[in-house]
Design an enzyme around this catalytic site. Structure first.
Site, PDB file in Angstrom:
ATOM      1  N   GLY A 154      33.191 -17.761  37.145  1.00  0.00           N
ATOM      2  CA  GLY A 154      34.637 -17.603  37.274  1.00  0.00           C
ATOM      3  C   GLY A 154      35.163 -16.645  36.223  1.00  0.00           C
ATOM      4  N   ASP A 161      28.752 -18.460  45.107  1.00  0.00           N
ATOM      5  CA  ASP A 161      29.408 -19.763  45.171  1.00  0.00           C
ATOM      6  C   ASP A 161      28.514 -20.727  44.402  1.00  0.00           C
ATOM      7  OD1 ASP A 161      30.393 -22.261  45.721  1.00  0.00           O
ATOM      8  OD2 ASP A 161      30.265 -22.079  47.904  1.00  0.00           O
ATOM      9  N   ASN A 184      32.615 -21.846  33.454  1.00  0.00           N
ATOM     10  CA  ASN A 184      34.074 -21.815  33.463  1.00  0.00           C
ATOM     11  C   ASN A 184      34.667 -22.032  34.851  1.00  0.00           C
ATOM     12  OD1 ASN A 184      36.888 -20.782  32.500  1.00  0.00           O
ATOM     13  ND2 ASN A 184      36.295 -19.354  34.143  1.00  0.00           N
ATOM     14  N   TYR A 202      46.097 -36.111  39.930  1.00  0.00           N
ATOM     15  CA  TYR A 202      44.984 -35.148  39.874  1.00  0.00           C
ATOM     16  C   TYR A 202      43.667 -35.898  39.636  1.00  0.00           C
ATOM     17  CZ  TYR A 202      48.697 -31.661  39.195  1.00  0.00           C
ATOM     18  OH  TYR A 202      49.806 -30.858  39.340  1.00  0.00           O
ATOM     19  N   LYS A 243      36.136 -33.303  35.506  1.00  0.00           N
ATOM     20  CA  LYS A 243      36.122 -32.803  34.132  1.00  0.00           C
ATOM     21  C   LYS A 243      35.577 -33.845  33.155  1.00  0.00           C
ATOM     22  CE  LYS A 243      37.600 -28.607  34.655  1.00  0.00           C
ATOM     23  NZ  LYS A 243      36.754 -27.447  34.284  1.00  0.00           N
TER      24      LYS A 243
END
Length: 249
Positions: free
Chosen positions: A12, A63, A90, A158, A165
């Site tokens: 990313g 990907d 990232n 979220y 994460k």
């Protein structure tokens, strides 16, 4: 680690924080592989900016949530540069998911990109790093980009993002143990840095005042933390929170 002339993959790496990390590593002398999935134009622009510094860069479409494409990313790096020293995981997705609206597909998207992608890239990259390490005082470096509030506190709207994460933080610790002592694995957990485009100025100001420093961070704040971890040779399994003090307020 002396970053000069090392080879780094930034997943990313074409936009936002990933772009800043790519450019910061290049300023310190690294050759960069700018990974992207859909942002081809932006990736090529980052490559152009890096080449202006005198360093070499390539853009690689992959990907990373797909094992074949994650392997392709590392293989392309090795074919072009002949070695791999640094991986910055990232790449991530982030969007609002109220509890009763979350679909199975959305859940899988967060886990596949934010967590599985980092694992797949780390698994493949670690083997390449071990082959690239030459001297006793050389190390491979993996840095994962986690999230301060998302990984430690959680947000009710979220949940899949936060779970991914939090998982990335535990992946960091597990990889650090599995790859010690030759590869150091750490994470940076950003706080409020680049807010979603839909946030109003009033909302941004309100969020800034949730930090002890009363301001939003910048992508460079995160990039500098990443390079600090890469430069240090006596830190592994650590998560550095870069959030202006919002977690402890």
């Amino acid at each position: 680690m002396n970053i000069n002339n090392k080879v780094a993959i930034v997943t990313g790496g074409a936009k936002r924080i990933g772009k800043e990390i790519s450019l910061e590593l290049a300023k310190l002398g690294a050759n960069i592989v700018v990974n992207y999935n859909k942002s081809e134009k932006e990736a090529k622009e980052v490559v152009r900016l890096i080449e202006q510094t005198g360093k070499e860069a390539i853009a690689v479409k992959s990907d990373i949530s797909n094992s074949k494409e994650a392997n392709h990313l590392v293989d392309t790096t090795l074919n072009h540069f002949g070695r791999l020293d640094i991986l910055v995981n990232n790449a991530a997705v982030f969007f609002k998911t109220p509890l009763f609206d979350i679909t199975e597909k959305e859940w899988d998207t967060f886990m596949n990109v934010n967590l599985k992608g980092a694992f797949l890239c780390s698994q493949k990259a670690a083997k390449a790093m071990l082959d690239s390490i030459e001297g006793e005082n050389e190390y491979g470096k993996i840095v994962n980009i986690a999230d301060a509030a998302g990984g430690f506190k959680g947000w009710k709207d979220y949940i899949p993002y936060c779970v991914s994460k939090a998982g990335l933080i535990m992946l960091t610790k597990g990889l650090a143990k599995a790859l010690a002592p030759r590869i150091h694995v750490n994470a940076v957990a950003p706080g409020p840095v680049l807010l979603p485009e839909y946030c109003s100025d009033e909302e941004k100001d309100k969020i800034a005042h949730t930090t002890l420093l009363k301001r939003l961070g910048t992508p460079r704040d995160i990039a500098k933390a990443v390079t600090f971890l890469i430069d240090s040779d006596y830190i592994t399994g650590e998560v550095i929170v870069v959030d202006g003090g919002s977690l402890i307020k």
